[in-house]
Design an enzyme around this catalytic site. Structure first.
Site, PDB file in Angstrom:
ATOM      1  N   TYR A   1     -45.931  31.624   8.600  1.00 25.50           N
ATOM      2  CA  TYR A   1     -45.726  30.663   9.147  1.00 25.50           C
ATOM      3  C   TYR A   1     -47.067  29.670   9.864  1.00 25.50           C
ATOM      4  O   TYR A   1     -47.236  28.505   9.603  1.00 25.50           O
ATOM      5  CB  TYR A   1     -44.656  30.265  10.128  1.00 25.50           C
ATOM      6  CG  TYR A   1     -43.193  30.665   9.606  1.00 25.50           C
ATOM      7  CD1 TYR A   1     -42.650  29.585   9.030  1.00 25.50           C
ATOM      8  CD2 TYR A   1     -42.598  31.965   9.594  1.00 25.50           C
ATOM      9  CE1 TYR A   1     -41.357  29.679   8.372  1.00 25.50           C
ATOM     10  CE2 TYR A   1     -41.402  32.238   8.994  1.00 25.50           C
ATOM     11  CZ  TYR A   1     -40.655  31.121   8.345  1.00 25.50           C
ATOM     12  OH  TYR A   1     -39.492  31.340   7.780  1.00 25.50           O
TER      13      TYR A   1
ATOM     14  N   ARG B   1     -24.970  26.739  13.091  1.00 28.18           N
ATOM     15  CA  ARG B   1     -24.352  25.444  12.699  1.00 28.18           C
ATOM     16  C   ARG B   1     -22.906  25.827  11.915  1.00 28.18           C
ATOM     17  O   ARG B   1     -22.201  24.712  11.794  1.00 28.18           O
ATOM     18  CB  ARG B   1     -25.158  24.622  11.903  1.00 28.18           C
ATOM     19  CG  ARG B   1     -26.376  24.233  12.432  1.00 28.18           C
ATOM     20  CD  ARG B   1     -27.432  23.553  11.437  1.00 28.18           C
ATOM     21  NE  ARG B   1     -28.195  24.729  10.750  1.00 28.18           N
ATOM     22  CZ  ARG B   1     -29.048  24.415   9.459  1.00 28.18           C
ATOM     23  NH1 ARG B   1     -29.073  23.183   9.235  1.00 28.18           N
ATOM     24  NH2 ARG B   1     -29.472  25.289   8.884  1.00 28.18           N
TER      25      ARG B   1
ATOM     26  N   ARG C   1     -25.439  21.576  20.275  1.00 28.42           N
ATOM     27  CA  ARG C   1     -26.829  21.035  20.002  1.00 28.42           C
ATOM     28  C   ARG C   1     -26.933  19.727  20.083  1.00 28.42           C
ATOM     29  O   ARG C   1     -28.283  18.995  20.207  1.00 28.42           O
ATOM     30  CB  ARG C   1     -27.108  21.495  18.572  1.00 28.42           C
ATOM     31  CG  ARG C   1     -28.491  20.848  17.946  1.00 28.42           C
ATOM     32  CD  ARG C   1     -28.845  21.609  16.857  1.00 28.42           C
ATOM     33  NE  ARG C   1     -30.056  21.139  16.041  1.00 28.42           N
ATOM     34  CZ  ARG C   1     -30.366  21.559  15.142  1.00 28.42           C
ATOM     35  NH1 ARG C   1     -30.344  22.734  14.514  1.00 28.42           N
ATOM     36  NH2 ARG C   1     -31.688  20.869  14.455  1.00 28.42           N
TER      37      ARG C   1
ATOM     38  N   ARG D   1     -27.766  35.297  13.186  1.00 27.50           N
ATOM     39  CA  ARG D   1     -27.204  33.969  13.259  1.00 27.50           C
ATOM     40  C   ARG D   1     -25.707  33.452  13.560  1.00 27.50           C
ATOM     41  O   ARG D   1     -25.493  32.653  13.333  1.00 27.50           O
ATOM     42  CB  ARG D   1     -27.699  33.032  12.104  1.00 27.50           C
ATOM     43  CG  ARG D   1     -29.502  33.075  11.845  1.00 27.50           C
ATOM     44  CD  ARG D   1     -29.581  31.982  10.740  1.00 27.50           C
ATOM     45  NE  ARG D   1     -30.683  32.235  10.226  1.00 27.50           N
ATOM     46  CZ  ARG D   1     -31.488  32.173   9.021  1.00 27.50           C
ATOM     47  NH1 ARG D   1     -30.610  31.752   8.051  1.00 27.50           N
ATOM     48  NH2 ARG D   1     -32.618  32.298   8.823  1.00 27.50           N
TER      49      ARG D   1
ATOM     50  N   ASP E   1     -36.003  31.138  18.834  1.00 25.59           N
ATOM     51  CA  ASP E   1     -36.463  31.201  17.478  1.00 25.59           C
ATOM     52  C   ASP E   1     -37.715  31.842  17.420  1.00 25.59           C
ATOM     53  O   ASP E   1     -38.497  31.981  18.348  1.00 25.59           O
ATOM     54  CB  ASP E   1     -36.780  29.753  17.180  1.00 25.59           C
ATOM     55  CG  ASP E   1     -37.333  29.454  15.647  1.00 25.59           C
ATOM     56  OD1 ASP E   1     -38.337  29.541  15.291  1.00 25.59           O
ATOM     57  OD2 ASP E   1     -36.398  29.320  14.922  1.00 25.59           O
TER      58      ASP E   1
END
Length: 344
Positions: free
Chosen positions: A152, A29, A38, A25, A75
């Site tokens: 998921y 962020r 973003r 990652r 992703d």
């Protein structure tokens, strides 16, 4: 011809005086430049599917830190979306998917050969990155492992114990295994397309492998990774594969030999000394600094970084975190970590 890029050398089994480094990652962020891009994209999925902006956020940590590798910004849930699942993100809560809990749900999924209609922008991002990355920087493509992706798709979201997937595994094994097989087939095609577009290394993220025990680990974590790796190696024998069965514990032992991966990525629930003895004996390892150090910093970050480098110094090693960097990390701590690795 022997590879010249440091990560490719480590993946080929070479012990280097300074381990190459990248960070899970690393585009994210915690970086102000990521947050700005973003915002320009509008939302997370729009960023993933915009090749120019996805390439930009992939390049940002390379410009800032000079990591030895860049990992494609995407992703793991884009593949289920390409297979026909509905996917959306809830601000502050994460991803949501339409659920697969019955044969009727499964029957709504599309054929694997149609995934590229959705995933075309991802391949374009890879092509841009191969043009734009510095010559010394390795480009890593990736996908989620079938078990993790299935958790998921069955629950419709992330869950603390992957309970819905375990329940389906027990109560409708045939449906569960059919879903796993569809994901496995799609993952092979997806990763092959990334390689065709320019990915130099593939990583398979099995984030929830640790919830599988005993024979279930062998059948649903190890075996799908082996199948994907074998299929890719048959077509692209020069492309190395990194496997990450997070929180596998003792199941890390022998994982490389059983699956054919070139490197085993380690979380920080196992010590570097233990892993050097039990896992690195089979080849390259990646890891495994706790991502919390990127928040707290200080001398503890430096000391633990140096200890990990020392523990793995007798074999091939790629330095990384034990899991992805968190949004509350201090960008300055990332530089401290890099300096500590490269000062050894």
């Amino acid at each position: 011809m022997a590879p010249t890029k440091t990560i490719l050398r480590a993946l080929a089994g070479e012990t280097l005086p300074t381990p190459p480094i990248w960070m899970m990652r690393q585009a994210g962020r915690y970086l102000p430049e990521y947050r700005a891009t973003r915002a320009q994209a509008g939302d997370f999925l729009s960023l993933c599917y915009n090749p120019e902006l996805a390439a930009e956020v992939t390049l940002q940590p390379i410009r800032r830190y000079g990591f030895d590798a860049a990992i494609l910004f995407a992703d793991i849930l884009l593949l289920p979306q390409a297979l026909g699942a509905e996917l959306w993100f809830v601000t502050g809560e994460g991803p949501r998917l339409s659920t697969i809990t019955s044969q009727a749900d499964f029957d709504k999924l599309g054929p694997v050969e149609d995934i590229h209609d959705t995933l075309g922008p991802i391949y374009e991002t890879v092509r841009i990155l191969r043009r734009e990355l510095p010559n010394e920087t390795t480009l890593i493509g990736f996908a989620g492992a079938p078990w993790t992706v299935a958790t998921y798709m069955i629950a419709g979201r992330g869950t603390p114990d992957q309970g819905p997937a375990h329940a389906l595994m027990r109560e409708n094994t045939a449906l569960f295994e059919a879903l796993l097989a569809r994901i496995t087939e799609g993952t092979i095609d997806y990763l092959a397309a990334q390689i065709e577009a320019g990915a130099e290394v593939i990583k398979i993220f099995d984030s929830w492998a640790g919830s599988l025990k005993g024979d279930a680990f062998r059948k649903y974590a190890l075996e799908p990774t082996r199948e994907i790796t074998a299929a890719l190696k048959a077509r692209y024998p020069h492309i190395p594969v990194i496997g990450f069965p997070r929180e596998a514990g003792d199941n890390y032992i022998g994982f490389a030999k059983a699956t054919g991966v070139d490197c085993v990525a380690l979380d920080n629930s196992v010590s570097a000394d233990w892993a050097a003895t039990h896992v690195q004996v089979d080849g390259c390892v990646q890891g495994n600094l706790a991502s919390s150090h990127m928040v707290t910093g200080g001398q503890a970050l430096v000391d633990e970084t140096r200890a990990i480098v020392k523990a793995f110094s007798k074999g091939p090693h790629i330095f990384n975190l034990g899991h992805g960097i968190t949004p509350d990390a201090d960008p300055d701590n990332v530089q401290r970590m890099i300096d500590a690795v490269r000062a050894n």
